[in-house]
Design an enzyme around this catalytic site. Structure first.
Site, PDB file in Angstrom:
ATOM      1  N   ASP A 102       0.817  -1.221   0.000  1.00 12.32           N
ATOM      2  CA  ASP A 102       0.000   0.000   0.000  1.00 12.32           C
ATOM      3  C   ASP A 102       0.850   1.271   0.000  1.00 12.32           C
ATOM      4  O   ASP A 102       1.826   1.380   0.752  1.00 12.32           O
ATOM      5  CB  ASP A 102      -0.929   0.013   1.224  1.00 12.32           C
ATOM      6  CG  ASP A 102      -2.021  -1.049   1.111  1.00 12.32           C
ATOM      7  OD1 ASP A 102      -2.461  -1.326  -0.018  1.00 12.32           O
ATOM      8  OD2 ASP A 102      -2.414  -1.604   2.159  1.00 12.32           O
ATOM      9  N   HIS A 236       0.461  -7.694  -1.296  1.00 17.99           N
ATOM     10  CA  HIS A 236      -0.796  -8.435  -1.272  1.00 17.99           C
ATOM     11  C   HIS A 236      -1.553  -8.272  -2.582  1.00 17.99           C
ATOM     12  O   HIS A 236      -1.249  -7.385  -3.390  1.00 17.99           O
ATOM     13  CB  HIS A 236      -1.654  -8.068  -0.060  1.00 17.99           C
ATOM     14  CG  HIS A 236      -1.964  -6.612   0.066  1.00 17.99           C
ATOM     15  ND1 HIS A 236      -1.047  -5.683   0.501  1.00 17.99           N
ATOM     16  CD2 HIS A 236      -3.097  -5.915  -0.188  1.00 17.99           C
ATOM     17  CE1 HIS A 236      -1.590  -4.488   0.531  1.00 17.99           C
ATOM     18  NE2 HIS A 236      -2.845  -4.592   0.096  1.00 17.99           N
TER      19      HIS A 236
HETATM   20  C1  SIN Z   1      -6.200  -4.154  -0.102  1.00 13.33           C
HETATM   21  O1  SIN Z   1      -6.007  -3.642   0.988  1.00 13.33           O
HETATM   22  O2  SIN Z   1      -5.477  -3.910  -1.056  1.00 13.33           O
HETATM   23  C2  SIN Z   1      -7.360  -5.084  -0.304  1.00 13.33           C
HETATM   24  C3  SIN Z   1      -7.346  -6.284   0.544  1.00 13.33           C
HETATM   25  C4  SIN Z   1      -8.602  -7.077   0.330  1.00 13.33           C
HETATM   26  O3  SIN Z   1      -9.631  -6.497  -0.023  1.00 13.33           O
HETATM   27  O4  SIN Z   1      -8.556  -8.274   0.516  1.00 13.33           O
END
Ligand code: SIN
Length: 274
Positions: A102, A236
């Protein structure tokens, strides 16, 4: 409390702990577990927004909404630090379904995040995390030595403006000294001091390596989970494979400027001198 590791590199499921009963005295233990496992999944929870906000503030300092995710909707009033993650109406490949860490385009990107489902699809909607420690440690020595010296540009265009920052390609955990790769597919745009072709090739090599299944954990959500992840040493990817609503609430935790090897060595020297 029971802690069960989920794979050799990252992820732990923790049961038997009521998050609404924790206090600031628990921050140190939570953060130590986060350094150890990178993603924590607390089972058996049913926090309302206020209790979720309170728990997040125990894990870390809450980030101002515009520093955590400038483009996401937030809750109102004193719960404004909570964002909604709501992908209804978005197409595949346009949201969190690209490997990322992020807001890496900020000088002090998010340290970590706390996430809890509000509405889940009956099938799909998993989230994957990749350990950037494991990715770094699996590189051949020669490539690790090259990566140790590099910096990369992280950039995003938002409302007609570029937000960008240069960070070390290898980031050091200021507490443990462990090293992880710090590049991601969404925001890392190039390696500093290289031609566009050199930069693109090297970046692709590193990104391809980081996203190998070997370093990943895939998590299937249930309504009773609260997750906390370390955004500094993981990437992620939220899988966009569902057609029913999926809504999550998330809080970003305030982070520090990523530390490269030279910064870490300087900090160590200062500690010894003090
Ligand atoms: C994210 O924070 O990028 C999304 C994570 C999710 O919605 O699983």
């Amino acid at each position: 409390m029971k802690l069960e590791r989920l794979n050799p590199h990252l992820g732990a499921r923790i049961s038997g702990l009521k998050l609404d009963q924790l206090t600031m005295a628990d921050r140190g233990e939570l953060r130590a577990r986060l350094d150890e496992h990178q993603v924590l999944f607390f089972t058996g929870q049913s926090l309302d927004a206020r209790a979720f906000h309170r728990f997040a503030a125990i894990v870390g300092e809450l980030q101002a909404p515009d520093d955590a995710a400038p483009s996401l909707k937030t809750m109102e009033g004193d719960l404004k630090a909570i964002h909604y993650i709501d992908v209804e109406g978005t197409a595949r490949g346009t949201y969190s379904d690209v490997w990322h860490s992020d807001v890496s385009f900020f000088e002090q990107p998010t340290l970590g995040a706390v996430l809890q489902p509000m509405v889940l699809p009956s099938l799909g909607g998993d989230t994957l995390w990749a350990s950037m420690y494991a990715a770094y440690e699996a590189l051949p020595d020669s490539l690790r030595r090259v990566a140790d010296e590099l910096s990369a540009l992280h950039q995003v265009a938002y409302q007609g403006q570029a937000m960008q920052c240069v960070h070390p390609v290898v980031r050091v955990n200021p507490v443990t000294g462990r090293r992880g790769l710090y590049v991601n597919r969404l925001f890392t745009k190039g390696i500093v001091g290289m031609t566009p072709v050199e930069s693109a090739n090297l970046l692709e090599l590193l990104l391809g390596h980081c996203t190998l299944p070997d370093f990943q954990l895939r998590f299937h959500w249930t309504p009773d989970i609260v997750a906390v992840w370390d955004n500094r040493f993981t990437m992620h990817y939220a899988v966009r494979d569902y057609s029913e609503p999926r809504r999550m609430m998330r809080v970003g935790l305030a982070g520090e400027r990523p530390m490269g090897l030279a910064d870490y060595a300087a900090a160590q020297r200062q500690t010894v001198a003090a």
